[in-house]
Design a protein around this motif. Structure first.
Motif, PDB file in Angstrom:
ATOM      1  N   LEU A 124       0.705  -1.192   0.287  1.00 34.62           N
ATOM      2  CA  LEU A 124       0.138   0.134   0.420  1.00 34.62           C
ATOM      3  C   LEU A 124       1.467   1.620  -0.496  1.00 34.62           C
ATOM      4  O   LEU A 124       1.685   1.468   0.675  1.00 34.62           O
ATOM      5  N   VAL A 125       0.605   2.531  -1.077  1.00 34.24           N
ATOM      6  CA  VAL A 125       1.941   3.165  -1.147  1.00 34.24           C
ATOM      7  C   VAL A 125       0.542   4.789  -1.622  1.00 34.24           C
ATOM      8  O   VAL A 125      -0.095   4.562  -1.239  1.00 34.24           O
ATOM      9  N   THR A 126       1.225   5.094  -0.039  1.00 34.17           N
ATOM     10  CA  THR A 126       0.291   6.860   0.129  1.00 34.17           C
ATOM     11  C   THR A 126       1.529   7.462  -0.750  1.00 34.17           C
ATOM     12  O   THR A 126       2.328   7.825   0.652  1.00 34.17           O
ATOM     13  N   ALA A 127       1.211   8.832  -1.208  1.00 29.23           N
ATOM     14  CA  ALA A 127       1.941   9.516  -1.280  1.00 29.23           C
ATOM     15  C   ALA A 127       0.880  10.908  -1.030  1.00 29.23           C
ATOM     16  O   ALA A 127      -0.282  11.385  -1.660  1.00 29.23           O
ATOM     17  N   ASP A 128       1.941  12.126  -1.164  1.00 26.41           N
ATOM     18  CA  ASP A 128       1.190  13.642  -0.887  1.00 26.41           C
ATOM     19  C   ASP A 128       1.664  14.210  -1.840  1.00 26.41           C
ATOM     20  O   ASP A 128       2.785  14.560  -2.185  1.00 26.41           O
ATOM     21  N   ASP A 157      -3.996  17.706  -9.501  1.00 24.80           N
ATOM     22  CA  ASP A 157      -4.936  17.097  -9.937  1.00 24.80           C
ATOM     23  C   ASP A 157      -5.198  16.112 -10.183  1.00 24.80           C
ATOM     24  O   ASP A 157      -3.835  15.286 -11.153  1.00 24.80           O
ATOM     25  N   THR A 158      -6.071  14.867 -10.342  1.00 26.96           N
ATOM     26  CA  THR A 158      -5.474  13.130 -11.039  1.00 26.96           C
ATOM     27  C   THR A 158      -5.288  13.666 -12.665  1.00 26.96           C
ATOM     28  O   THR A 158      -4.055  12.865 -12.549  1.00 26.96           O
ATOM     29  N   ASP A 159      -5.590  14.764 -13.291  1.00 27.34           N
ATOM     30  CA  ASP A 159      -4.847  14.890 -14.920  1.00 27.34           C
ATOM     31  C   ASP A 159      -3.941  14.935 -14.407  1.00 27.34           C
ATOM     32  O   ASP A 159      -2.616  14.875 -16.135  1.00 27.34           O
ATOM     33  N   ASP A 160      -2.835  15.672 -13.579  1.00 24.10           N
ATOM     34  CA  ASP A 160      -1.423  15.906 -13.288  1.00 24.10           C
ATOM     35  C   ASP A 160      -0.154  15.193 -13.038  1.00 24.10           C
ATOM     36  O   ASP A 160       0.584  14.978 -13.173  1.00 24.10           O
ATOM     37  N   LEU A 187       7.605   1.358  -9.209  1.00 24.83           N
ATOM     38  CA  LEU A 187       6.775   2.020  -9.104  1.00 24.83           C
ATOM     39  C   LEU A 187       7.468   3.306  -9.777  1.00 24.83           C
ATOM     40  O   LEU A 187       8.086   4.097  -9.210  1.00 24.83           O
ATOM     41  N   ARG A 188       6.284   4.401 -10.545  1.00 25.97           N
ATOM     42  CA  ARG A 188       6.819   5.463 -10.446  1.00 25.97           C
ATOM     43  C   ARG A 188       5.788   6.713 -11.168  1.00 25.97           C
ATOM     44  O   ARG A 188       4.956   6.059 -11.732  1.00 25.97           O
ATOM     45  N   LEU A 189       6.076   7.384 -10.678  1.00 19.95           N
ATOM     46  CA  LEU A 189       4.720   9.176  -9.679  1.00 19.95           C
ATOM     47  C   LEU A 189       5.904   9.692 -10.177  1.00 19.95           C
ATOM     48  O   LEU A 189       6.237  10.231 -10.093  1.00 19.95           O
ATOM     49  N   GLU A 190       4.674  10.387 -11.151  1.00 21.48           N
ATOM     50  CA  GLU A 190       5.128  11.474 -11.883  1.00 21.48           C
ATOM     51  C   GLU A 190       4.288  12.550 -12.012  1.00 21.48           C
ATOM     52  O   GLU A 190       2.780  12.006 -12.307  1.00 21.48           O
ATOM     53  N   ALA A 191       4.532  13.848 -11.182  1.00 19.97           N
ATOM     54  CA  ALA A 191       3.107  14.820 -10.769  1.00 19.97           C
ATOM     55  C   ALA A 191       3.575  16.110 -11.971  1.00 19.97           C
ATOM     56  O   ALA A 191       5.136  16.392 -11.613  1.00 19.97           O
ATOM     57  N   GLY A 195      -6.306   4.986  -6.011  1.00 18.87           N
ATOM     58  CA  GLY A 195      -7.641   7.163  -5.509  1.00 18.87           C
ATOM     59  C   GLY A 195      -6.769   7.857  -5.476  1.00 18.87           C
ATOM     60  O   GLY A 195      -5.758   7.896  -5.393  1.00 18.87           O
ATOM     61  N   PHE A 196      -7.345   9.129  -5.929  1.00 17.58           N
ATOM     62  CA  PHE A 196      -6.433  10.048  -5.404  1.00 17.58           C
ATOM     63  C   PHE A 196      -7.999  10.519  -4.874  1.00 17.58           C
ATOM     64  O   PHE A 196      -8.952  11.305  -5.049  1.00 17.58           O
ATOM     65  N   GLU A 197      -7.847  11.164  -3.711  1.00 22.33           N
ATOM     66  CA  GLU A 197      -8.577  12.401  -2.551  1.00 22.33           C
ATOM     67  C   GLU A 197      -7.800  13.485  -1.843  1.00 22.33           C
ATOM     68  O   GLU A 197      -7.337  12.885  -1.091  1.00 22.33           O
TER      69      GLU A 197
END
Length: 140
Positions: A47-51, A56-59, A69-73, A115-117
């Motif tokens: 379970l990965v949680t990132a701030d 926005d979700t589209d970003d 796992l690669r996350l880019e915003a 999910g993003f909230e």
């Protein structure tokens, strides 16, 4: 004859990335532009949680490749203030953040969900089940 010099640069960047990643997991090394994240092993999944406040979700672009796992915003902000149509101040900034997280075990790629909230990204990565560490081999 030497190999491709770009291979050496890529190897060096991978080593630095691993060192930074291990520093972050061991005690709070925060790199500018890096996304703060928690990784929890629940036994059945990671379970990965990132701030990501202000995004926005589209970003957000999220990919999983070869156990990483690669996350880019990336977002562009625009702030304007004008009086009678004449700008007194106009500022545009582009903000980006990224994070790579190497997973210690294989995951079921088809069952990964996200999910993003309220500025918090949550990624569920179910572990591969039913794999054995050794296999008996029949002798003929």
């Amino acid at each position: 004859m030497r190999g491709n010099p770009f291979d050496e640069i890529e190897e060096m960047l991978d080593r630095v990335s691993k060192q930074v990643e291990s520093g972050m997991t061991s005690g709070g090394l925060q790199v500018p532009g890096s996304v703060p994240a928690d990784v929890v092993d629940t036994g059945e999944e990671y379970l990965v949680t990132a701030d990501l406040p202000g995004y926005d979700t589209d970003d957000i672009e999220l990919t999983l490749s070869e156990g990483t796992l690669r996350l880019e915003a990336d977002r562009e902000e625009e702030s304007e203030a004008s009086v009678d149509g004449r700008f007194l101040r106009r500022e545009r900034t582009r903000t980006s953040a990224s994070r790579r997280i190497r997973l210690p075990e294989p995951v079921e790629e088809d069952e990964v969900s996200a999910g993003f909230e309220n500025g918090v990204l949550t990624v569920r990565l179910p572990k591969v089940t039913g794999t054995e560490t050794s296999k008996e081999i029949d002798i003929e």
